[in-house]
Scaffold this motif. Structure first.
Motif, short mmCIF file in Angstrom:
data_model
loop_
_atom_site.label_atom_id
_atom_site.label_comp_id
_atom_site.label_asym_id
_atom_site.label_seq_id
_atom_site.Cartn_x
_atom_site.Cartn_y
_atom_site.Cartn_z
N VAL A 48 -12.43 2.39 -3.61
CA VAL A 48 -12.31 1.91 -2.19
C VAL A 48 -11.82 2.80 -1.30
O VAL A 48 -11.32 2.50 -0.06
N ALA A 49 -11.31 4.14 -1.69
CA ALA A 49 -10.62 5.04 -0.87
C ALA A 49 -11.20 5.45 0.47
O ALA A 49 -10.61 5.35 1.15
N GLU A 50 -12.73 5.25 0.48
CA GLU A 50 -13.33 5.52 1.56
C GLU A 50 -13.15 4.40 2.90
O GLU A 50 -13.23 4.83 4.00
N ILE A 51 -12.62 3.22 2.14
CA ILE A 51 -12.64 2.24 3.17
C ILE A 51 -11.14 1.88 3.56
O ILE A 51 -10.69 1.70 4.57
N VAL A 52 -10.26 2.10 2.52
CA VAL A 52 -8.93 1.70 2.87
C VAL A 52 -7.89 2.89 2.91
O VAL A 52 -6.69 2.71 3.07
N GLY A 53 -8.57 4.20 2.78
CA GLY A 53 -7.88 5.46 2.79
C GLY A 53 -7.45 6.02 1.56
O GLY A 53 -7.34 5.11 0.41
N SER A 54 -7.33 7.33 1.44
CA SER A 54 -7.10 7.89 0.19
C SER A 54 -5.45 7.25 -0.17
O SER A 54 -4.51 6.79 0.54
N GLY A 55 -5.42 7.61 -1.50
CA GLY A 55 -4.07 7.32 -2.17
C GLY A 55 -3.94 5.98 -2.33
O GLY A 55 -2.92 5.54 -3.12
N ARG A 184 -2.68 -0.69 -4.38
CA ARG A 184 -1.87 -0.43 -3.42
C ARG A 184 -2.42 0.41 -2.09
O ARG A 184 -3.22 1.39 -2.51
N THR A 185 -2.21 -0.02 -0.91
CA THR A 185 -2.97 0.69 0.22
C THR A 185 -1.68 1.18 1.17
O THR A 185 -0.81 0.60 1.08
N ALA A 186 -2.15 1.84 2.16
CA ALA A 186 -1.31 2.30 3.14
C ALA A 186 -0.73 1.22 3.92
O ALA A 186 0.27 1.00 4.44
N ALA A 187 -1.69 0.07 4.19
CA ALA A 187 -1.24 -1.27 4.74
C ALA A 187 -0.73 -2.32 3.97
O ALA A 187 -0.52 -3.38 4.37
N GLY A 188 -0.45 -1.95 2.63
CA GLY A 188 0.32 -2.99 1.88
C GLY A 188 -0.54 -3.23 0.40
O GLY A 188 -1.92 -2.78 0.43
N PRO A 189 -0.32 -4.34 -0.31
CA PRO A 189 -0.82 -4.34 -1.51
C PRO A 189 -2.11 -5.14 -1.23
O PRO A 189 -1.94 -6.37 -0.80
#
Length: 311
Positions: A48-55, A184-189
């Motif tokens: 899902v990195a392409e949608i919620v961002g890398s990392g 875990r995403t940049a916007a929260g879990p």
């Protein structure tokens, strides 16, 4: 002299009568299934990195049993995808956190931490639903890849909406397996629950059983050996019987100290060891260190007549 579980089973075939079949194994205890879930979380973040961002990184929180009603009833109003698998001929569900749509949108557009506004307080737009649905599709593709080393299973999303019907996966009292994970995403879990109702989990076990792969065979062997180890270590009461004969209640009532009871002699001095009301060993009476002792002579095969007289 100590014996390994395998040696004990070889010497005492009567122990095998209590061995359960691996087909009774529940999916949350199936090694191939748990291995697939571990593979899934290892790459779910990348999926899902392409949608919620890398990392983004996923963690497997738990795998547990529940009922369809408990899982769907406790998450009424949560966004969820109804998923159909042609290979399993069954449906399952992917339930998301109530604020998952806001979180996915914020993560996708770099909006920072999500406000965690419950989805019931704000109706998501069609675009937001499509974006969240696309994230779920990526996860389902990754889930299919996680099973691929053992069996081929497809997962296709049929719908994506808030849970309103607790019977959407079949009978409400049907047992189910819940796989809880967190991404875990940049916007929260981003928390999600994969719900495998009985129809899906049973079909998965059938796939594992019919695959015959080395991994599946090895996992079932490990499970079988573990069961054997538990069986041979279980503590049981063993009763030594020298002779058996019938008496009337009047004769028994006349017993008094000093009375001698003649033995039938038909057992020829052999002693039978019973375990769980079943004859298992034939022994000879002896002596060791000034105390009576029993010397094992033979095992009693299933269906064999006990050597001790029964009157």
């Amino acid at each position: 002299m100590s014996q390994t579980g395998g040696e004990a089973m070889a010497l005492a075939p009567w122990l095998k009568d209590g061995t359960a079949q691996s087909r009774g194994l529940s999916v949350e205890k199936s090694s191939p299934f748990l291995a697939a879930m571990e593979r899934f979380v290892e790459t779910a973040g990348e999926a899902v990195a392409e949608i919620v961002g890398s990392g983004a990184a996923a963690t497997l929180e738990s795998v547990e049993s529940a009922s369809v009603f408990e899982l769907l009833g406790a998450h009424t109003g949560h966004p969820a995808a109804v998923v159909y698998s042609t290979a399993l001929d069954a449906r399952l569900a992917a339930i998301l956190d109530p604020a998952a749509i806001d979180l996915i949108v914020n993560a996708a557009f770099g909006g920072g931490a999500a406000t965690r506004t419950p989805s019931s307080e704000r109706r998501p737009t069609a675009f937001e639903l499509r974006l969240a649905g696309e994230a779920v599709k990526r996860l389902l593709e990754d889930l299919s890849r996680a099973f691929a080393p053992v069996v081929e299973i497809d997962f296709e999303m049929e719908s994506f909406s808030a849970i309103a019907d607790t019977s959407l996966l079949g009978p409400r009292d049907s047992p189910a397996t819940a796989v809880n994970l967190s991404i875990r995403t940049a916007a929260g879990p981003l928390n999600a629950i994969l719900v495998f109702p009985a129809a899906a989990s049973t079909a998965i076990l059938d796939k594992f059983a019919g695959d015959g792969s080395g991994e599946d065979a090895a996992s079932e062997t490990i499970w079988s050996r573990g069961l054997q180890r538990e069986v041979v270590q279980a503590r049981m009461t063993v009763t030594a019987i020298l002779d058996e004969f019938a008496l009337t209640l009047g004769e028994i009532a006349a017993f008094e100290p000093g009375l001698l009871l003649p033995l039938s002699g038909e057992g020829e001095g052999r002693i039978r060891l019973d375990c769980a009301e079943r004859g298992v060993l034939v022994c000879k009476l002896g002596e060791r260190f000034g105390r009576y002792a029993l010397e094992v002579q033979d095992f009693i095969a299933a269906g064999e007549t006990a050597p001790v007289a029964t009157g």
